[in-house]
Motif scaffolding. Structure first.
Motif, PDB file in Angstrom:
ATOM      1  N   ARG A 153       0.802  -1.339   0.011  1.00  0.00           N
ATOM      2  CA  ARG A 153      -0.059   0.078   0.069  1.00  0.00           C
ATOM      3  C   ARG A 153       0.715   1.248   0.122  1.00  0.00           C
ATOM      4  O   ARG A 153       0.330   2.342  -0.172  1.00  0.00           O
ATOM      5  CB  ARG A 153      -0.884   0.250   1.370  1.00  0.00           C
TER       6      ARG A 153
ATOM      7  N   ARG B 121     -15.040   7.813  -9.687  1.00  0.00           N
ATOM      8  CA  ARG B 121     -15.659   6.554  -8.965  1.00  0.00           C
ATOM      9  C   ARG B 121     -15.915   5.319  -9.639  1.00  0.00           C
ATOM     10  O   ARG B 121     -15.982   4.226  -9.207  1.00  0.00           O
ATOM     11  CB  ARG B 121     -17.200   7.030  -8.760  1.00  0.00           C
TER      12      ARG B 121
ATOM     13  N   ASP C 293     -13.564   2.869  -8.439  1.00  0.00           N
ATOM     14  CA  ASP C 293     -13.674   2.037  -7.332  1.00  0.00           C
ATOM     15  C   ASP C 293     -14.528   0.900  -7.538  1.00  0.00           C
ATOM     16  O   ASP C 293     -14.469  -0.103  -6.845  1.00  0.00           O
ATOM     17  CB  ASP C 293     -14.660   2.732  -6.387  1.00  0.00           C
ATOM     18  N   TYR C 294     -15.208   0.709  -8.668  1.00  0.00           N
ATOM     19  CA  TYR C 294     -15.886  -0.424  -9.011  1.00  0.00           C
ATOM     20  C   TYR C 294     -15.191  -1.258  -9.910  1.00  0.00           C
ATOM     21  O   TYR C 294     -15.575  -2.564 -10.424  1.00  0.00           O
ATOM     22  CB  TYR C 294     -17.156  -0.027 -10.037  1.00  0.00           C
TER      23      TYR C 294
ATOM     24  N   PRO D 204     -11.598   8.402  -6.240  1.00  0.00           N
ATOM     25  CA  PRO D 204     -11.815   7.116  -5.782  1.00  0.00           C
ATOM     26  C   PRO D 204     -11.492   6.903  -4.456  1.00  0.00           C
ATOM     27  O   PRO D 204     -10.596   7.514  -3.950  1.00  0.00           O
ATOM     28  CB  PRO D 204     -10.737   6.441  -6.793  1.00  0.00           C
ATOM     29  N   HIS D 205     -12.225   5.978  -3.490  1.00  0.00           N
ATOM     30  CA  HIS D 205     -11.897   5.678  -2.438  1.00  0.00           C
ATOM     31  C   HIS D 205     -10.969   4.176  -2.181  1.00  0.00           C
ATOM     32  O   HIS D 205     -10.560   4.019  -0.888  1.00  0.00           O
ATOM     33  CB  HIS D 205     -13.138   5.201  -1.650  1.00  0.00           C
ATOM     34  N   SER D 206     -10.827   3.430  -3.043  1.00  0.00           N
ATOM     35  CA  SER D 206     -10.297   2.162  -3.101  1.00  0.00           C
ATOM     36  C   SER D 206      -8.894   2.371  -3.574  1.00  0.00           C
ATOM     37  O   SER D 206      -8.311   1.202  -3.682  1.00  0.00           O
ATOM     38  CB  SER D 206     -10.923   1.183  -3.769  1.00  0.00           C
ATOM     39  N   THR D 207      -8.381   3.312  -4.100  1.00  0.00           N
ATOM     40  CA  THR D 207      -6.827   3.370  -4.401  1.00  0.00           C
ATOM     41  C   THR D 207      -5.854   3.567  -3.468  1.00  0.00           C
ATOM     42  O   THR D 207      -6.213   4.237  -2.470  1.00  0.00           O
ATOM     43  CB  THR D 207      -7.021   4.314  -5.890  1.00  0.00           C
ATOM     44  N   ARG D 208      -4.576   3.408  -4.091  1.00  0.00           N
ATOM     45  CA  ARG D 208      -3.671   3.938  -3.199  1.00  0.00           C
ATOM     46  C   ARG D 208      -3.418   5.341  -3.069  1.00  0.00           C
ATOM     47  O   ARG D 208      -3.071   5.883  -2.018  1.00  0.00           O
ATOM     48  CB  ARG D 208      -2.247   3.394  -3.729  1.00  0.00           C
TER      49      ARG D 208
ATOM     50  N   SER E 286      -5.740   9.006  -3.951  1.00  0.00           N
ATOM     51  CA  SER E 286      -7.044   9.377  -4.333  1.00  0.00           C
ATOM     52  C   SER E 286      -7.034  10.598  -5.390  1.00  0.00           C
ATOM     53  O   SER E 286      -6.444  10.193  -6.362  1.00  0.00           O
ATOM     54  CB  SER E 286      -8.023   9.790  -3.201  1.00  0.00           C
TER      55      SER E 286
END
Ligand SMILES: Cc1ncc(COP(=O)(O)O)c(C=O)c1O
Length: 498
Positions: A14, A413, A416-417, A472-476, A478
């Motif tokens: 991460r 967004r 994130d999907y 995005p919320h899921s990436t290393r 944002s």
């Protein structure tokens, strides 16, 4: 448990640092035999003028550190081998592996461009056959494989148009470019020495014939028409368009980079087009992106054939192939040797493997996929040109903009999907454009997952626009400062000051 994790360093997957930052003097990934010559420093080799003490030396790391570092980085990539890559206007389709295997065959991969013709018959045959296949597909009379990209194909085509018109004694000033054209079109016209004049599209997203009639004077060299255009719409009145241009002595250039929508179904040579280019790295399954080599062959009608870049591969009466450099009207070379030969090999392998029926099927599937997305999303996203599309469809963010969420936010967004974003804010004639090109590579399950993701994002915007605006919320990392990255790019690492 949660607190303890928060106080620990995140795992290296991460928080990857640069390999330079892992430098640990004395570590080594290899055992070399002792030097049997006196050591020489970088400073001695480069001299004081070029030596940079701050850049001296390589990172000293172990083999395992290097392996893990680069393997981890490789997992950060999103590519066509990972999933749907719906970048509109880019045709990011799957390239069958067999094309790569063919391009690596020893005789094709290692032949030198100066190999004498009698010994290079196989390679000349690849160039010859590729050009003949492209003539068949486009309905044009001759092809040059020299241009290295679509935009260079445009320039080549325009220079041929110019040479032809000048031979006829016509010195013309302008090239007409519809507002739905690809951005490279006006740029190429300018580089070819013309002034580009914009013509507005009609309510159907196509060339407005009345506007064209008005703009097409004897000062105009011709029209550059992207077809299907950047709205993904086929110019249904293309025959009339060509007639209007020809009636004033002009020529029609068709930007054929979107041929993924036409191959095996329609041939521009029958529309009245005089010259066009193809993007092998879009339509003909050669690698696309990453700054690698492209290929933008130009196809012309008989009247422009004398102006093709030299050399041209020709067949001698005894059947042998030769390179003809003696072409007095040629515009000259546009690229070293014969173009990006490896791309021709891949494209020929692709065309021969699929055959006429397979190529038509590709086109039909690409168009079907885009229309499936168009019809399944048009109740949630604004569709400014609500017509059947070709290989791509263009929505706008108009409805979501009312909640303060723009096309770029929706695209972020989407990451994130698990999907690569679509093309954002292009074409320019659609404010807040969301341009989606699924290509034929996507199956129904993947299209459905993509559609569900976009529908779900539309719902999130209704309920909590702020959440989408922070994606995005899921990436290393944002949200990056994109303006700073574009205006002040930092492209190289420098050691921190001591
Ligand atoms: C319609 C169209 N024209 C021209 C080009 C330019 O091609 P290239 O990027 O190879 O120069 C592209 C590129 O995607 C395109 O989509």
């Amino acid at each position: 448990m949660k607190n303890r994790i928060q106080h620990a360093w995140p795992h290296v997957t991460r928080s990857e640092s640069l390999v330079f930052e892992r430098n640990s003097p004395g570590k080594s990934g290899a055992e070399l035999p002792p030097l049997d010559v006196p050591p020489v420093s970088a400073q001695e080799i480069l001299g004081d003028e070029f030596y940079r003490p701050d850049l001296d030396g390589f990172p000293e790391v172990s083999e395992l550190e290097v392996i893990r570092h680069f393997t981890r980085l490789s997992t950060w990539n999103y590519g066509i081998d990972t999933g749907l890559y719906p970048l509109g206007s880019c045709t990011m389709k799957y390239n069958p592996r067999v094309n790569e295997a063919v391009a690596r065959l020893e005789g094709l991969a290692t032949d030198h461009p100066y190999t004498p013709e009698p010994l290079a018959q196989g390679c000349l045959k690849v160039l010859w056959e590729t050009a003949r296949c492209l003539e068949e597909i486009t309905g044009m009379d001759a092809v040059s494989l020299q241009p290295a990209a679509g935009a260079q194909g445009e320039l080549t085509g325009l220079l041929m148009m110019r040479a032809c018109l000048e031979d006829r004694g016509a010195r013309r000033k302008y090239v007409l470019v519809p507002d739905s054209a690809h951005g490279t079109n006006p740029a190429s016209a300018t580089i070819a020495g013309y002034e580009s004049r914009n013509i507005k599209s009609n309510a159907m997203g196509c060339v407005d014939l009345a506007e064209l009639r008005h703009a097409m004077t004897e000062e105009v060299a011709g029209l550059m028409l992207t077809n299907p255009n950047t709205l993904g719409i086929f110019e249904a009145e293309i025959r009339q368009v060509c007639e209007i241009v020809h009636a004033k002595g002009g020529l029609v250039y068709m930007d054929g980079a979107n041929m993924n929508a036409l191959v095996g179904v329609a041939r521009p040579g029958t529309f009245g087009v005089d010259v066009m280019h193809l993007n092998l790295h879009k339509t003909f399954s050669t690698p696309h992106g990453g700054g690698g080599p492209g290929s933008g062959p130009v196809a012309v009608k008989k009247i422009l054939e004398p102006y093709l870049p030299a050399p041209v591969v020709e067949s001698s009466p005894d059947g042998a192939l030769r390179l003809n450099y003696e072409r007095p009207k040629s515009i000259g070379r546009v690229r070293a040797f014969y173009g990006n030969f490896g791309m021709a090999v891949r494209a020929l392998a692709y065309m021969l493997a699929y055959g006429p029926h397979g190529l038509r099927q590709v086109t039909e599937d690409a168009v079907l996929n885009a229309n499936y997305i168009r019809t399944r999303l048009k109740d949630v996203f604004d569709l400014p040109y609500d017509l059947p599309c070709m290989h791509e469809c263009v929505f706008s963010d108009r409805r979501q903009a009312a909640k303060g969420v723009r096309t770029g936010d929706i695209a972020k967004r989407l990451i994130d999907y698990g999907f690569h974003p679509y093309t954002v804010s292009f074409p320019l004639i659609v404010p807040g454009a969301m341009m989606i090109e699924p290509t034929e590579s996507a199956g129904k399950a993947e299209l459905d997952a993509f559609i569900d993701a976009l529908r779900s994002i539309a719902q999130e915007i209704e309920e909590d626009p702020q959440f989408v605006l922070k994606a995005p919320h899921s990436t290393r990392v944002s949200r990056l400062d994109e303006a700073a990255a574009a205006r002040k790019p930092v492209l190289r690492w420098r050691p921190p000051p001591h």
